[in-house]
Design a protein around this motif. Structure first.
Motif, PDB file in Angstrom:
ATOM      1  N   ILE A 127       0.956  -1.163   0.154  1.00 41.42           N
ATOM      2  CA  ILE A 127       0.122   0.218  -0.029  1.00 41.42           C
ATOM      3  C   ILE A 127       1.029   1.159  -0.050  1.00 41.42           C
ATOM      4  O   ILE A 127       1.847   1.347   0.844  1.00 41.42           O
ATOM      5  CB  ILE A 127      -0.950  -0.192   1.160  1.00 41.42           C
ATOM      6  N   GLU A 128       0.701   2.274  -1.009  1.00 39.72           N
ATOM      7  CA  GLU A 128       1.661   3.053  -1.145  1.00 39.72           C
ATOM      8  C   GLU A 128       1.640   4.441  -0.309  1.00 39.72           C
ATOM      9  O   GLU A 128       1.170   5.547  -0.525  1.00 39.72           O
ATOM     10  CB  GLU A 128       1.634   3.601  -2.607  1.00 39.72           C
ATOM     11  N   LEU A 129       1.599   4.019   1.076  1.00 39.52           N
ATOM     12  CA  LEU A 129       1.507   5.310   2.122  1.00 39.52           C
ATOM     13  C   LEU A 129       2.792   5.065   3.003  1.00 39.52           C
ATOM     14  O   LEU A 129       3.035   3.892   3.336  1.00 39.52           O
ATOM     15  CB  LEU A 129       0.096   5.027   2.749  1.00 39.52           C
ATOM     16  N   PHE A 130       3.357   5.955   3.083  1.00 38.74           N
ATOM     17  CA  PHE A 130       4.322   5.859   4.292  1.00 38.74           C
ATOM     18  C   PHE A 130       4.611   7.068   5.163  1.00 38.74           C
ATOM     19  O   PHE A 130       4.407   8.104   4.928  1.00 38.74           O
ATOM     20  CB  PHE A 130       5.869   5.985   3.145  1.00 38.74           C
ATOM     21  N   TYR A 148       0.685  10.372   6.823  1.00 39.60           N
ATOM     22  CA  TYR A 148       1.475   9.341   5.944  1.00 39.60           C
ATOM     23  C   TYR A 148       1.484  10.240   4.648  1.00 39.60           C
ATOM     24  O   TYR A 148       0.472  10.877   4.262  1.00 39.60           O
ATOM     25  CB  TYR A 148       0.569   8.001   5.952  1.00 39.60           C
ATOM     26  N   ARG A 150       2.032  10.216   0.192  1.00 37.83           N
ATOM     27  CA  ARG A 150       1.786   9.136  -1.018  1.00 37.83           C
ATOM     28  C   ARG A 150       2.388  10.386  -1.989  1.00 37.83           C
ATOM     29  O   ARG A 150       2.310  11.458  -1.843  1.00 37.83           O
ATOM     30  CB  ARG A 150       0.541   9.092  -1.213  1.00 37.83           C
TER      31      ARG A 150
END
Lengths: 414, 224
Positions: A127-130, A148, A150
């Motif tokens: 899942i492209e959240l950091f 977070y 993106r």
């Protein structure tokens, strides 16, 4: 219509059989290979091994050097002071110096490095959240931020408490990225998103034109820098590891099976001497200590260890291999019984798919046996054989699976 | 003709269908409650970390709902038909036999799809209060194989129920079980993302396959 209907059921049965029968077979007959643990002694400059041998099914550890001499555990650990420094220090057996270098336990600890790269780790859902950590908070512990990010057509921060975009922060970082020459959207984002690390180096982000950027947050302000790593590198994965040595940010694995260290020296790439690395089937272990780097390549049926100095010049190599599954009796038999195997998972990927594996040509023996059996069966039932050429073809090609299928979904004669 | 068939099918499945609707609402209510509760007790950023990096599945209670719904619907719709061979009467109606059987199963498919779409939609609505699109899309990719398994089980079970021979039923059940099991290999989110089209094709094998047992039923094959 009736023919099509039955044919599709046959296909379904063949597929299900090709997935589960080999699976059950290997559950019954597979044995785990006895792979030695390989270490490198900084005292005697030779490889050392721990092998597991079984007597009456009870495992027993053997401690060996490269000449086959056997040691007790204590003797063994003394020969590997940098591997067992904690045990040796606790029992007051740690040498004062190794190779003329005075040993300071703190330095020994600081120089321990361990990184592992698994094939399926490079090809895994994400899942492209950091979370973007504050990398210069002045505090000892790293704190999980409340938002977070993106990176699509802009860099956006979403607050986890409210699920709303922080427009100000998003604009700040987007502008900063643009100013650094970043082309949206990001193709891949790699970092080490945990608070359990000594410090934070943020993320390495590949932009739409394959430029690699280093992005972190320093005292609330964006830090965006083009690493100028060659854009034709074809990066397959980046493993980021913040290490107190501050020698490299992490490892880069490329499409062409090369492995680089991304160094602190202006993002210079250092290629690791791993000509036999294959990102689809090799687990790479990178171990480092005060004096050496030990690189281990673990493949399905071999293990290779390469020792280098701190400048990554090869000093010594070791290699061992064991019989492939196909070469053992159970494997040879499997190649007769199963014409092909379908697996839902594979070491090369964390995605579920139909991974098709064709057996050796020996399967034809069993296929012909089942073909004859089918002919006999149809003769006994007095159903014409020539009219059933498709059944026979199916049994010839898919052997056991096809036979099961035509047995379960027998013909309906109109 | 189609209208009366719809009505007849609805009479058979209505209670099962309504129960499944209610069950899905209860499950979604439960997910909403636990989410709201957990986010009050665990702080939200940590919860996100668990979802994103550790693959924590906050809707895992939903895993077998589509399967249960598919099985229940197949039982409700097809068991009364084979009971005292009622399907034989149905198949004597002045419509092409295969057409009728396919109309029945297609009606069942659409009612199942409606149930699934509503439940997925509600799950996404509930989740959208707490999470951004990236997590919602992972919900779609993660639940998709569960829904497909429900449809596969529905087709497969219909096929098994109509089959006249008990031994064959058991053999079919083994195959259908293996087929359905393929949809539950995931241990992490989005693992079926790359292979969904193939798995979509897979569920149509028993759909067309129904025709085979339909013919066997009509002929009253009782081999072995």
């Amino acid at each position: 219509m009736i023919k099509l209907s039955r044919f599709l059921l046959l296909i379904a049965t063949i597929m299900v059989s090709a997935i589960y029968l080999p699976k059950f077979y290997w559950m019954a007959f597979d044995v785990s290979p006895r792979v030695p643990r390989v270490m490198y002694s900084s005292l005697t400059r030779e490889f050392m091994f721990i092998k597991t041998e079984f007597t009456n099914r009870i495992p027993q550890m053997k401690f060996l050097d490269s000449h086959g001499n056997s040691y007790t555990r204590d003797e063994f650990e003394k020969k590997l002071p940098l591997n067992y420094y904690r045990q040796l220090a606790a029992t007051d057996q740690m040498p004062d110096s190794i190779g003329g270098v005075k040993i300071d336990l703190k330095e020994v600890r600081r120089n321990q490095v361990f990184i592992r790269i698994k094939p399926y780790g490079l090809n895994s859902p994400q899942i492209e959240l950091f979370p973007l950590f504050e990398s210069a908070s002045g505090r000892v512990r790293i704190v999980l931020p409340e938002d977070y990010f993106r990176i699509q057509d802009r860099m956006e921060f979403i607050n986890a408490y409210t699920n709303k975009i922080d427009r100000e922060k998003s604009k700040l970082f987007t502008d900063s990225l643009r100013a650094a020459g970043f082309q949206f959207p990001a193709l891949s984002i790699a970092g080490n998103p945990t608070t359990r690390k000594p410090f934070d180096e943020g993320y390495f982000v590949e932009d739409a034109q394959h430029q690699l950027f280093h992005i972190k947050m320093v005292k609330g302000k964006p830090f965006c820098r083009n690493t100028h790593v060659p854009t034709d590198l074809q990066i397959q994965g980046i493993k980021v590891l913040e290490h107190p040595l501050r020698e490299f940010y992490g490892l880069i694995v490329t499409e062409k099976n090369k492995v680089f260290l991304l160094s602190y020296d202006n993002y210079k790439l250092i290629e690791l001497p791993l000509p036999e690395y294959n990102r689809k089937n090799t687990i790479l272990y990178f171990r480092g200590n005060l004096f050496y780097r030990v690189l281990i390549l673990r493949k399905p049926n071999s293990l290779q260890a390469i020792v280098t100095d701190r400048q990554y010049r090869v000093m010594d190599r070791y290699r061992t291999s064991w019989k492939k599954r196909d070469e053992r009796l159970a494997g040879v038999a499997a190649n007769y019984i199963f014409p092909f195997t379908i697996k839902l998972s594979d070491i090369s990927s964390n995605f579920i798919n139909f991974y098709f594996h064709l057996s050796k040509a020996t399967f034809i023996v069993c296929s012909i046996f089942f073909l004859l059996l089918t002919v006999v069966m149809y003769r006994v039932k007095k159903t014409g054989i020539t009219r059933h050429w498709l059944d026979l073809l199916l049994v010839l090609v898919t052997g056991l699976y096809g036979f099961i299928a035509i047995f379960i979904f027998s013909r309906i004669d109109s | 003709m189609l209208g009366s068939l719809c009505f007849k099918e609805w009479l058979k499945i209505r209670w099962t269908y309504i129960s499944m609707m209610v069950l899905s609402l209860l499950i979604l209510g439960y997910i909403f409650l636990t989410l709201a509760h957990d986010l009050r007790f665990v702080n939200a950023p940590s919860f996100w970390t668990q979802v994103i990096f550790m693959g924590y599945n906050f809707y895992s209670i939903f895993t077998y709902f589509p399967l249960v719904a598919g099985v229940a619907l197949a039982v409700a719709q097809f068991v009364p038909e084979i009971h005292s061979n009622r399907l034989k009467l149905t198949l004597h109606l002045p419509v092409k036999e295969n057409t009728l059987l396919f109309q029945m199963i297609t009606l069942g498919l659409f009612s199942l799809l409606l149930l699934y779409v509503v439940s997925l939609f509600l799950l996404l609505i509930v989740s959208s209060f707490f999470f951004p699109w990236q997590i919602l899309s992972s919900i779609i990719f993660t639940t998709a194989p569960w829904y497909l398994s429900g449809i596969a089980a529905y087709f497969g079970l219909a096929m098994i129920i109509i089959e006249p021979s008990w031994i064959k039923r058991i053999l079919y059940a083994a195959i259908i079980y293996g087929l359905v099991h393929c949809f539950y290999a995931a241990r992490f989110y989005n693992q079926y993302q790359q292979s969904l089209p193939y798995f979509l094709l897979l569920i149509f094998l028993p759909y067309i396959g129904l025709f085979y047992t339909g013919i066997r039923f009509r002929k009253g094959v009782r081999s072995q």
